[in-house]
Design a protein around this motif. Structure first.
Motif, PDB file in Angstrom:
ATOM      1  N   ARG A 197      16.289  13.161 -13.588  1.00 47.47           N
ATOM      2  CA  ARG A 197      15.205  12.405 -14.198  1.00 47.47           C
ATOM      3  C   ARG A 197      13.992  12.392 -13.266  1.00 47.47           C
ATOM      4  O   ARG A 197      14.090  12.715 -12.071  1.00 47.47           O
ATOM      5  CB  ARG A 197      15.620  10.955 -14.473  1.00 47.47           C
ATOM      6  N   ASP A 198      12.834  11.980 -13.804  1.00 47.36           N
ATOM      7  CA  ASP A 198      11.651  11.760 -12.985  1.00 47.36           C
ATOM      8  C   ASP A 198      11.699  10.345 -12.407  1.00 47.36           C
ATOM      9  O   ASP A 198      12.220   9.419 -13.050  1.00 47.36           O
ATOM     10  CB  ASP A 198      10.369  11.898 -13.813  1.00 47.36           C
ATOM     11  N   VAL A 199      11.134  10.192 -11.222  1.00 47.51           N
ATOM     12  CA  VAL A 199      11.078   8.864 -10.596  1.00 47.51           C
ATOM     13  C   VAL A 199      10.401   7.863 -11.523  1.00 47.51           C
ATOM     14  O   VAL A 199      10.864   6.726 -11.673  1.00 47.51           O
ATOM     15  CB  VAL A 199      10.325   8.946  -9.247  1.00 47.51           C
ATOM     16  N   ALA A 200       9.302   8.262 -12.170  1.00 48.26           N
ATOM     17  CA  ALA A 200       8.552   7.346 -13.037  1.00 48.26           C
ATOM     18  C   ALA A 200       9.385   6.891 -14.230  1.00 48.26           C
ATOM     19  O   ALA A 200       9.159   5.800 -14.763  1.00 48.26           O
ATOM     20  CB  ALA A 200       7.264   8.003 -13.512  1.00 48.26           C
ATOM     21  N   ASP A 201      10.343   7.716 -14.673  1.00 47.39           N
ATOM     22  CA  ASP A 201      11.205   7.327 -15.792  1.00 47.39           C
ATOM     23  C   ASP A 201      12.220   6.269 -15.364  1.00 47.39           C
ATOM     24  O   ASP A 201      12.594   5.397 -16.150  1.00 47.39           O
ATOM     25  CB  ASP A 201      11.950   8.539 -16.343  1.00 47.39           C
ATOM     26  N   LEU A 202      12.656   6.354 -14.121  1.00 50.65           N
ATOM     27  CA  LEU A 202      13.689   5.439 -13.636  1.00 50.65           C
ATOM     28  C   LEU A 202      13.106   4.133 -13.116  1.00 50.65           C
ATOM     29  O   LEU A 202      13.715   3.067 -13.281  1.00 50.65           O
ATOM     30  CB  LEU A 202      14.508   6.118 -12.526  1.00 50.65           C
ATOM     31  N   TRP A 203      11.952   4.220 -12.474  1.00 50.50           N
ATOM     32  CA  TRP A 203      11.329   3.025 -11.891  1.00 50.50           C
ATOM     33  C   TRP A 203       9.843   2.985 -12.237  1.00 50.50           C
ATOM     34  O   TRP A 203       8.985   3.172 -11.362  1.00 50.50           O
ATOM     35  CB  TRP A 203      11.530   3.004 -10.365  1.00 50.50           C
ATOM     36  N   PRO A 204       9.503   2.745 -13.491  1.00 50.96           N
ATOM     37  CA  PRO A 204       8.085   2.740 -13.884  1.00 50.96           C
ATOM     38  C   PRO A 204       7.274   1.676 -13.167  1.00 50.96           C
ATOM     39  O   PRO A 204       6.059   1.819 -13.009  1.00 50.96           O
ATOM     40  CB  PRO A 204       8.144   2.481 -15.396  1.00 50.96           C
ATOM     41  N   ASP A 205       7.939   0.592 -12.713  1.00 45.71           N
ATOM     42  CA  ASP A 205       7.196  -0.473 -12.038  1.00 45.71           C
ATOM     43  C   ASP A 205       6.587  -0.008 -10.730  1.00 45.71           C
ATOM     44  O   ASP A 205       5.654  -0.637 -10.216  1.00 45.71           O
ATOM     45  CB  ASP A 205       8.109  -1.678 -11.757  1.00 45.71           C
ATOM     46  N   VAL A 206       7.112   1.083 -10.165  1.00 47.30           N
ATOM     47  CA  VAL A 206       6.539   1.608  -8.925  1.00 47.30           C
ATOM     48  C   VAL A 206       5.057   1.926  -9.125  1.00 47.30           C
ATOM     49  O   VAL A 206       4.239   1.772  -8.211  1.00 47.30           O
ATOM     50  CB  VAL A 206       7.300   2.874  -8.469  1.00 47.30           C
ATOM     51  N   LEU A 207       4.699   2.348 -10.329  1.00 48.68           N
ATOM     52  CA  LEU A 207       3.325   2.729 -10.615  1.00 48.68           C
ATOM     53  C   LEU A 207       2.442   1.525 -10.926  1.00 48.68           C
ATOM     54  O   LEU A 207       1.227   1.654 -10.993  1.00 48.68           O
ATOM     55  CB  LEU A 207       3.297   3.699 -11.807  1.00 48.68           C
ATOM     56  N   ARG A 208       3.067   0.328 -11.115  1.00 49.28           N
ATOM     57  CA  ARG A 208       2.292  -0.845 -11.515  1.00 49.28           C
ATOM     58  C   ARG A 208       2.312  -1.941 -10.462  1.00 49.28           C
ATOM     59  O   ARG A 208       1.792  -3.026 -10.686  1.00 49.28           O
ATOM     60  CB  ARG A 208       2.875  -1.422 -12.810  1.00 49.28           C
ATOM     61  N   ARG A 209       2.914  -1.698  -9.331  1.00 50.25           N
ATOM     62  CA  ARG A 209       3.089  -2.758  -8.355  1.00 50.25           C
ATOM     63  C   ARG A 209       1.765  -3.215  -7.767  1.00 50.25           C
ATOM     64  O   ARG A 209       0.825  -2.448  -7.629  1.00 50.25           O
ATOM     65  CB  ARG A 209       4.060  -2.287  -7.265  1.00 50.25           C
ATOM     66  N   ARG A 210       1.730  -4.509  -7.391  1.00 52.97           N
ATOM     67  CA  ARG A 210       0.490  -5.130  -6.944  1.00 52.97           C
ATOM     68  C   ARG A 210       0.180  -4.866  -5.474  1.00 52.97           C
ATOM     69  O   ARG A 210      -0.960  -4.885  -5.070  1.00 52.97           O
ATOM     70  CB  ARG A 210       0.567  -6.650  -7.162  1.00 52.97           C
ATOM     71  N   GLU A 211       1.216  -4.676  -4.663  1.00 55.34           N
ATOM     72  CA  GLU A 211       0.967  -4.557  -3.239  1.00 55.34           C
ATOM     73  C   GLU A 211       0.294  -3.223  -2.919  1.00 55.34           C
ATOM     74  O   GLU A 211       0.450  -2.245  -3.652  1.00 55.34           O
ATOM     75  CB  GLU A 211       2.272  -4.675  -2.438  1.00 55.34           C
ATOM     76  N   PRO A 212      -0.461  -3.176  -1.796  1.00 55.59           N
ATOM     77  CA  PRO A 212      -1.100  -1.917  -1.398  1.00 55.59           C
ATOM     78  C   PRO A 212      -0.053  -0.817  -1.188  1.00 55.59           C
ATOM     79  O   PRO A 212       1.069  -1.089  -0.745  1.00 55.59           O
ATOM     80  CB  PRO A 212      -1.784  -2.282  -0.072  1.00 55.59           C
ATOM     81  N   ILE A 213      -0.426   0.411  -1.474  1.00 61.03           N
ATOM     82  CA  ILE A 213       0.506   1.528  -1.339  1.00 61.03           C
ATOM     83  C   ILE A 213       1.070   1.614   0.072  1.00 61.03           C
ATOM     84  O   ILE A 213       2.261   1.859   0.276  1.00 61.03           O
ATOM     85  CB  ILE A 213      -0.194   2.846  -1.730  1.00 61.03           C
ATOM     86  N   TRP A 214       0.209   1.369   1.084  1.00 61.93           N
ATOM     87  CA  TRP A 214       0.660   1.538   2.459  1.00 61.93           C
ATOM     88  C   TRP A 214       1.681   0.483   2.882  1.00 61.93           C
ATOM     89  O   TRP A 214       2.357   0.632   3.890  1.00 61.93           O
ATOM     90  CB  TRP A 214      -0.527   1.525   3.420  1.00 61.93           C
ATOM     91  N   LEU A 215       1.835  -0.597   2.084  1.00 58.61           N
ATOM     92  CA  LEU A 215       2.783  -1.651   2.435  1.00 58.61           C
ATOM     93  C   LEU A 215       4.140  -1.444   1.771  1.00 58.61           C
ATOM     94  O   LEU A 215       5.129  -2.066   2.168  1.00 58.61           O
ATOM     95  CB  LEU A 215       2.200  -3.008   2.023  1.00 58.61           C
ATOM     96  N   ARG A 216       4.219  -0.548   0.803  1.00 59.11           N
ATOM     97  CA  ARG A 216       5.419  -0.460  -0.020  1.00 59.11           C
ATOM     98  C   ARG A 216       6.655  -0.012   0.743  1.00 59.11           C
ATOM     99  O   ARG A 216       7.763  -0.468   0.468  1.00 59.11           O
ATOM    100  CB  ARG A 216       5.148   0.457  -1.215  1.00 59.11           C
ATOM    101  N   GLU A 217       6.488   0.875   1.698  1.00 60.44           N
ATOM    102  CA  GLU A 217       7.660   1.330   2.464  1.00 60.44           C
ATOM    103  C   GLU A 217       8.313   0.156   3.166  1.00 60.44           C
ATOM    104  O   GLU A 217       9.540   0.006   3.151  1.00 60.44           O
ATOM    105  CB  GLU A 217       7.267   2.402   3.476  1.00 60.44           C
TER     106      GLU A 217
END
Length: 255
Positions: A54-74
């Motif tokens: 599967r694609d990552v976006a299909d499994l975890w669509p919220d990854v694309l909508r999260r509020r925190e800055p990208i650099w903080l996600r790790e």
């Protein structure tokens, strides 16, 4: 349940144990990935998606909508998996212990973010605090310099609320708060804030600056910060004395 992942695992003939073996994580960690809101660390998401076709976006669509800055996600992914968190702050209340008003005041300093960005980042910070209220919260140890309690952030009313919030949080059996008194003088913690996280898949540390988070996973660096933590704890007040100090400082904000 994360139904998309669950269905994909069934169709691919994968179980939590088989995924864990392929990716190199604890089976309990892999089992949690089907729980809503539990998202694998960045380096694992692509491996899981590839394993189930599967694609990552299909499994975890919220990854694309999260509020925190990208650099903080790790770092947030390490934070969510942690069973033990140790956080030292020389200047501010740790983010996981901040009230909404305190967080909003900090994020609004200097006009670096517009009103919408301040609200978005404030909501993200509040959402991160959910890990302290879950069914199996991590053991959370926070140490702050006394100056944190005496620095006016957002006004006296905000500080009164923040101090009361710290006292309430410290009543939880898994939350431990200590303060380094001004009488300790100089100490190694004044070099800067840091966080240490320990989870089922190892340890990581977080170092912050004005631009981005720095996630550290090298064992030598983790050990160095662990030694710094112990040195700070050696001059910190015990928990009960810390709570007395917080209440004392809160009274000064009320006058």
């Amino acid at each position: 349940m994360n139904h998309a992942l669950q269905v994909a695992m069934v169709e691919a003939g994968e179980t939590a144990e088989s995924l864990a073996g392929q990716i190199g994580v604890d089976p309990k960690t892999a089992a949690r990935w089907v729980t809503p809101g539990r998202i694998p660390q960045t380096r694992h998401r692509a491996q899981v998606a590839a394993a189930v076709g599967r694609d990552v976006a299909d499994l975890w669509p919220d990854v694309l909508r999260r509020r925190e800055p990208i650099w903080l996600r790790e770092w947030i992914e390490f934070e969510r998996e942690a069973r033990l968190l140790r956080w030292f702050e020389p200047a501010l209340v740790p983010g996981l212990l901040q009230t909404e008003a305190y967080a909003r005041a900090v994020l609004g300093w200097g006009g670096l973010f517009n009103a919408d960005e301040v609200e978005q980042r404030t909501r993200s910070r509040m959402e991160r605090q959910a890990i302290l209220s879950g069914a199996k919260p991590p053991q959370f140890f926070a140490m702050v310099d006394e100056a944190v309690l005496r620095r006016c952030v957002g006004g006296p009313a905000v500080m009164v609320e923040q101090c009361a919030h710290l006292v309430r949080l410290a009543e939880r059996p898994h939350v431990h708060i200590q303060s380094v008194p001004a009488s300790a003088g100089g100490h190694v913690g004044l070099a800067g804030a840091f966080i240490l996280a320990k989870g089922p898949n190892g340890e990581a540390a977080h170092l912050d600056d004005r631009l981005r988070a720095h996630v550290v996973t090298q064992q030598e660096d983790i050990d160095n910060l662990g030694e710094a933590w112990e040195a700070i704890r050696a001059v910190a007040l015990p928990t009960e004395q810390t709570l007395s100090l917080i209440k004392e400082v809160a009274a000064t904000w009320q006058t």
